[in-house]
Design a protein around this motif. Structure first.
Motif, short mmCIF file in Angstrom:
data_model
loop_
_atom_site.label_atom_id
_atom_site.label_comp_id
_atom_site.label_asym_id
_atom_site.label_seq_id
_atom_site.Cartn_x
_atom_site.Cartn_y
_atom_site.Cartn_z
N GLY A 24 0.77 -1.23 0.00
CA GLY A 24 0.00 0.00 0.00
C GLY A 24 0.80 1.28 0.00
N PHE A 25 2.05 1.23 -0.45
CA PHE A 25 2.81 2.47 -0.58
C PHE A 25 2.25 3.26 -1.75
CE2 PHE A 25 5.81 -0.36 1.55
CZ PHE A 25 6.27 0.45 2.57
N ALA A 26 2.21 4.57 -1.63
CA ALA A 26 1.67 5.41 -2.70
C ALA A 26 2.62 5.47 -3.89
CB ALA A 26 1.38 6.81 -2.17
N THR A 27 3.92 5.46 -3.61
CA THR A 27 4.94 5.60 -4.66
C THR A 27 6.18 4.79 -4.29
OG1 THR A 27 6.00 7.49 -3.61
CG2 THR A 27 4.21 7.97 -5.17
N ARG A 28 7.06 4.63 -5.26
CA ARG A 28 8.36 4.01 -4.98
C ARG A 28 9.14 4.85 -3.98
NH1 ARG A 28 10.22 3.05 -11.14
NH2 ARG A 28 8.85 1.31 -11.64
N SER A 29 9.03 6.17 -4.10
CA SER A 29 9.76 7.05 -3.18
C SER A 29 9.33 6.81 -1.74
CB SER A 29 9.51 8.52 -3.55
OG SER A 29 10.06 8.80 -4.81
N GLU A 30 8.04 6.65 -1.52
CA GLU A 30 7.55 6.37 -0.17
C GLU A 30 8.12 5.05 0.33
OE1 GLU A 30 3.43 4.86 1.26
OE2 GLU A 30 3.30 7.05 1.05
N PHE A 31 8.19 4.07 -0.54
CA PHE A 31 8.77 2.77 -0.21
C PHE A 31 10.22 2.92 0.25
CE2 PHE A 31 11.24 -0.90 -1.80
CZ PHE A 31 10.63 -1.95 -1.13
N PHE A 32 11.02 3.65 -0.51
CA PHE A 32 12.42 3.82 -0.16
C PHE A 32 12.62 4.67 1.09
CE2 PHE A 32 13.17 2.33 -4.52
CZ PHE A 32 14.12 1.36 -4.24
N ARG A 33 11.78 5.69 1.30
CA ARG A 33 11.87 6.47 2.54
C ARG A 33 11.58 5.58 3.74
NH1 ARG A 33 9.86 10.65 -0.71
NH2 ARG A 33 7.71 9.99 -0.37
N TYR A 34 10.56 4.74 3.62
CA TYR A 34 10.22 3.83 4.70
C TYR A 34 11.39 2.87 4.98
CZ TYR A 34 7.76 0.31 7.42
OH TYR A 34 7.39 -0.55 8.40
N LEU A 35 11.98 2.31 3.93
CA LEU A 35 13.12 1.41 4.11
C LEU A 35 14.28 2.10 4.79
CD1 LEU A 35 13.27 -0.55 0.73
CD2 LEU A 35 12.46 -1.36 2.95
N ALA A 36 14.56 3.34 4.40
CA ALA A 36 15.67 4.08 5.00
C ALA A 36 15.45 4.30 6.49
CB ALA A 36 15.86 5.42 4.27
N VAL A 37 14.24 4.71 6.84
CA VAL A 37 13.91 4.95 8.25
C VAL A 37 14.02 3.66 9.05
CG1 VAL A 37 12.05 5.58 9.83
CG2 VAL A 37 12.50 6.99 7.82
N GLU A 38 13.46 2.57 8.51
CA GLU A 38 13.52 1.29 9.20
C GLU A 38 14.95 0.80 9.35
OE1 GLU A 38 11.13 -0.89 10.72
OE2 GLU A 38 10.29 1.13 10.75
#
Length: 74
Positions: A24-38
């Motif tokens: 349910g990520f809106a974009t690839r960018s959101e996916f990568f931001r989430y991965l970076a934070v995690e």
């Protein structure tokens, strides 16, 4: 906000796109931001469970809910 550009193989891009849709990520960018934070949170203990993570998780839930909720605005 800084912009980052990098190359990925077609196969990896396809797998990322599947994960974006599945989770349910809106974009690839959101996916990568989430991965970076995690990654930073788990690896370096630099970022705890604070308001940023809570807001990010809330937004992911909102996007996933919107995908499963029918749109009655015809």
């Amino acid at each position: 906000m800084k912009k980052m550009i990098f190359n990925l193989s077609d196969r990896l891009t396809g797998e990322i796109d599947k994960a974006v849709d599945r989770w349910g990520f809106a974009t690839r960018s959101e996916f990568f931001r989430y991965l970076a934070v995690e990654f930073l949170r788990h690896d370096n203990n630099l970022i705890g469970t604070d308001e940023v993570l809570k807001e990010h998780n809330k937004e992911i839930r909102r996007v996933r809910y919107a995908k499963i909720t029918p749109n009655w605005d015809y």
